[in-house]
Design a protein around this motif. Structure first.
Motif, PDB file in Angstrom:
ATOM      1  N   ARG A   1       0.820  -1.212   0.000  1.00 36.22           N
ATOM      2  CA  ARG A   1       0.000   0.000   0.000  1.00 36.22           C
ATOM      3  C   ARG A   1       0.858   1.269   0.000  1.00 36.22           C
ATOM      4  NH1 ARG A   1      -5.304   0.711   1.049  1.00 36.22           N
ATOM      5  NH2 ARG A   1      -5.460  -1.490   1.704  1.00 36.22           N
ATOM      6  N   THR A   2       1.917   1.277   0.787  1.00 36.84           N
ATOM      7  CA  THR A   2       2.773   2.466   0.856  1.00 36.84           C
ATOM      8  C   THR A   2       3.382   2.777  -0.499  1.00 36.84           C
ATOM      9  OG1 THR A   2       3.301   2.063   3.179  1.00 36.84           O
ATOM     10  CG2 THR A   2       4.810   3.471   1.944  1.00 36.84           C
ATOM     11  N   GLU A   3       3.841   1.748  -1.216  1.00 35.58           N
ATOM     12  CA  GLU A   3       4.439   1.949  -2.530  1.00 35.58           C
ATOM     13  C   GLU A   3       3.407   2.435  -3.554  1.00 35.58           C
ATOM     14  OE1 GLU A   3       4.858  -0.649  -0.577  1.00 35.58           O
ATOM     15  OE2 GLU A   3       6.913  -1.416  -0.661  1.00 35.58           O
ATOM     16  N   LEU A   4       2.183   1.922  -3.470  1.00 34.32           N
ATOM     17  CA  LEU A   4       1.129   2.361  -4.378  1.00 34.32           C
ATOM     18  C   LEU A   4       0.758   3.824  -4.122  1.00 34.32           C
ATOM     19  CD1 LEU A   4      -1.191  -0.794  -4.335  1.00 34.32           C
ATOM     20  CD2 LEU A   4       0.380  -0.097  -6.158  1.00 34.32           C
ATOM     21  N   LYS A   5       0.681   4.193  -2.869  1.00 30.21           N
ATOM     22  CA  LYS A   5       0.376   5.583  -2.529  1.00 30.21           C
ATOM     23  C   LYS A   5       1.489   6.521  -2.989  1.00 30.21           C
ATOM     24  CE  LYS A   5      -1.542   6.315   1.543  1.00 30.21           C
ATOM     25  NZ  LYS A   5      -1.853   6.220   3.005  1.00 30.21           N
ATOM     26  N   ALA A   6       2.720   6.032  -2.953  1.00 38.59           N
ATOM     27  CA  ALA A   6       3.842   6.841  -3.443  1.00 38.59           C
ATOM     28  C   ALA A   6       3.713   7.090  -4.946  1.00 38.59           C
ATOM     29  CB  ALA A   6       5.166   6.143  -3.124  1.00 38.59           C
ATOM     30  N   LEU A   7       3.257   6.086  -5.701  1.00 40.51           N
ATOM     31  CA  LEU A   7       3.043   6.273  -7.139  1.00 40.51           C
ATOM     32  C   LEU A   7       1.903   7.253  -7.403  1.00 40.51           C
ATOM     33  CD1 LEU A   7       3.468   2.679  -8.622  1.00 40.51           C
ATOM     34  CD2 LEU A   7       5.012   4.632  -8.898  1.00 40.51           C
ATOM     35  N   GLU A   8       0.870   7.203  -6.578  1.00 38.54           N
ATOM     36  CA  GLU A   8      -0.237   8.156  -6.712  1.00 38.54           C
ATOM     37  C   GLU A   8       0.259   9.586  -6.476  1.00 38.54           C
ATOM     38  OE1 GLU A   8      -3.510   4.884  -5.110  1.00 38.54           O
ATOM     39  OE2 GLU A   8      -2.961   6.601  -3.849  1.00 38.54           O
ATOM     40  N   LYS A   9       1.084   9.765  -5.461  1.00 39.05           N
ATOM     41  CA  LYS A   9       1.632  11.101  -5.183  1.00 39.05           C
ATOM     42  C   LYS A   9       2.564  11.552  -6.298  1.00 39.05           C
ATOM     43  CE  LYS A   9       3.903  13.899  -1.635  1.00 39.05           C
ATOM     44  NZ  LYS A   9       4.757  14.614  -2.608  1.00 39.05           N
ATOM     45  N   LYS A  10       3.364  10.629  -6.817  1.00 44.96           N
ATOM     46  CA  LYS A  10       4.262  10.947  -7.929  1.00 44.96           C
ATOM     47  C   LYS A  10       3.473  11.448  -9.125  1.00 44.96           C
ATOM     48  CE  LYS A  10       7.654   8.719 -10.991  1.00 44.96           C
ATOM     49  NZ  LYS A  10       8.340   7.422 -11.305  1.00 44.96           N
ATOM     50  N   TYR A  11       2.348  10.797  -9.412  1.00 41.73           N
ATOM     51  CA  TYR A  11       1.486  11.218 -10.515  1.00 41.73           C
ATOM     52  C   TYR A  11       0.939  12.620 -10.265  1.00 41.73           C
ATOM     53  CZ  TYR A  11      -2.615  11.393 -13.597  1.00 41.73           C
ATOM     54  OH  TYR A  11      -3.548  11.779 -14.530  1.00 41.73           O
ATOM     55  N   GLU A  12       0.478  12.868  -9.053  1.00 43.34           N
ATOM     56  CA  GLU A  12      -0.077  14.180  -8.728  1.00 43.34           C
ATOM     57  C   GLU A  12       0.985  15.263  -8.814  1.00 43.34           C
ATOM     58  OE1 GLU A  12      -3.775  12.893  -5.801  1.00 43.34           O
ATOM     59  OE2 GLU A  12      -1.856  13.496  -4.898  1.00 43.34           O
ATOM     60  N   ASP A  13       2.191  14.990  -8.333  1.00 37.52           N
ATOM     61  CA  ASP A  13       3.273  15.971  -8.386  1.00 37.52           C
ATOM     62  C   ASP A  13       3.681  16.259  -9.825  1.00 37.52           C
ATOM     63  OD1 ASP A  13       3.263  16.047  -5.639  1.00 37.52           O
ATOM     64  OD2 ASP A  13       5.027  14.758  -5.389  1.00 37.52           O
ATOM     65  N   ARG A  14       3.666  15.223 -10.658  1.00 31.57           N
ATOM     66  CA  ARG A  14       4.098  15.375 -12.054  1.00 31.57           C
ATOM     67  C   ARG A  14       3.065  16.094 -12.908  1.00 31.57           C
ATOM     68  NH1 ARG A  14       3.135  12.384 -16.488  1.00 31.57           N
ATOM     69  NH2 ARG A  14       2.209  10.690 -15.263  1.00 31.57           N
ATOM     70  N   THR A  15       1.779  15.800 -12.684  1.00 32.52           N
ATOM     71  CA  THR A  15       0.723  16.327 -13.545  1.00 32.52           C
ATOM     72  C   THR A  15      -0.001  17.540 -12.972  1.00 32.52           C
ATOM     73  OG1 THR A  15      -1.007  14.910 -12.591  1.00 32.52           O
ATOM     74  CG2 THR A  15       0.309  13.999 -14.428  1.00 32.52           C
TER      75      THR A  15
END
Length: 223
Positions: A186-200
């Motif tokens: 879950r922690t790794e998936l949430k990190a990818l979600e944040k990465k997407y938000e920061d990038r876009t």
């Protein structure tokens, strides 16, 4: 290859598939891996009906991306192309093993025997977790020239196919995981979600914390 269980209906309804136009197959190299939670990974993928030089170039480029990212399988939506195409090579090395290209694939049989295996996904870099899948499948598909054929797969090739076929259905590998397994990543998936938000600069289109297990995803075995 292992014996396949009694027939169960396939998981690709042609009546529900839209045909891709030639423009849908146009691309600018180099292609790049689309990471979760990009909505491209959940979009409907169109049926390919144009078998031309551009399709061959797309297949070649997909193999290039797959090898460069140390993958053993890759679906078109993972490189931003929402069409029903996958490539894989269980050996994972250019010049070794067998390169397999499947266009507009469907499944018409799968085994009752289920196997748990530690899966990874190029769209989820660095994340690995247990996914249960049938040990063998029988499929139908078209080749690069548009010819229809049937294919039996078992073991690792069957697992690769099912993983990539899921992508063509808009299903991601964590959709098939138990809640306990999802909690472990879950922690790794949430990190990818944040990465997407920061990038876009956009809100993540899905949140693992809002997850509800998908029911009968792609029709394979137990969900």
């Amino acid at each position: 290859m292992s014996t396949v269980a009694q027939a169960k209906r396939g998981f690709s309804s042609r009546e529900d598939e839209r045909a891709a136009s030639p423009d849908d197959l146009l691309f600018e190299p180099p292609l790049r891996i689309v990471e979760y939670p990009d909505p491209i990974l959940r979009a409907r993928n169109k049926r390919i009906e144009t078998f031309d030089e551009n399709l061959k170039k797309l297949v070649s480029e997909m193999f290039d991306v797959m090898y460069k990212t140390e993958g053993i399988g890759l679906s078109a939506p993972q490189v931003g192309m929402n069409v029903r195409l996958m490539v894989f090579n269980p050996a994972g090395e250019r010049g070794e093993g067998e390169e397999i290209v499947l266009i507009n694939p469907s499944v018409y049989k799968y085994s009752k025997k289920m196997i748990l295996f530690d899966e990874g996904c190029l769209s989820f870099p660095g994340i690995y977790a247990d996914v249960e899948r049938p040990d063998s499948v029988q499929i139908e598909a078209q080749d690069i020239m548009g010819a229809n054929f049937k294919f039996d797969l078992s073991g690792l090739p069957a697992r690769i196919f099912q993983h990539e076929f899921d992508h063509l259905q808009g299903t991601l590998f964590f959709d098939r995981m138990t809640e306990e397994v999802v909690n472990s990543i879950r922690t790794e998936l949430k990190a990818l979600e944040k990465k997407y938000e920061d990038r876009t600069g956009l809100r993540s289109p899905e949140k693992i914390d809002m997850r509800r297990r998908m029911r009968a995803v792609a029709g394979f075995g137990k969900s």
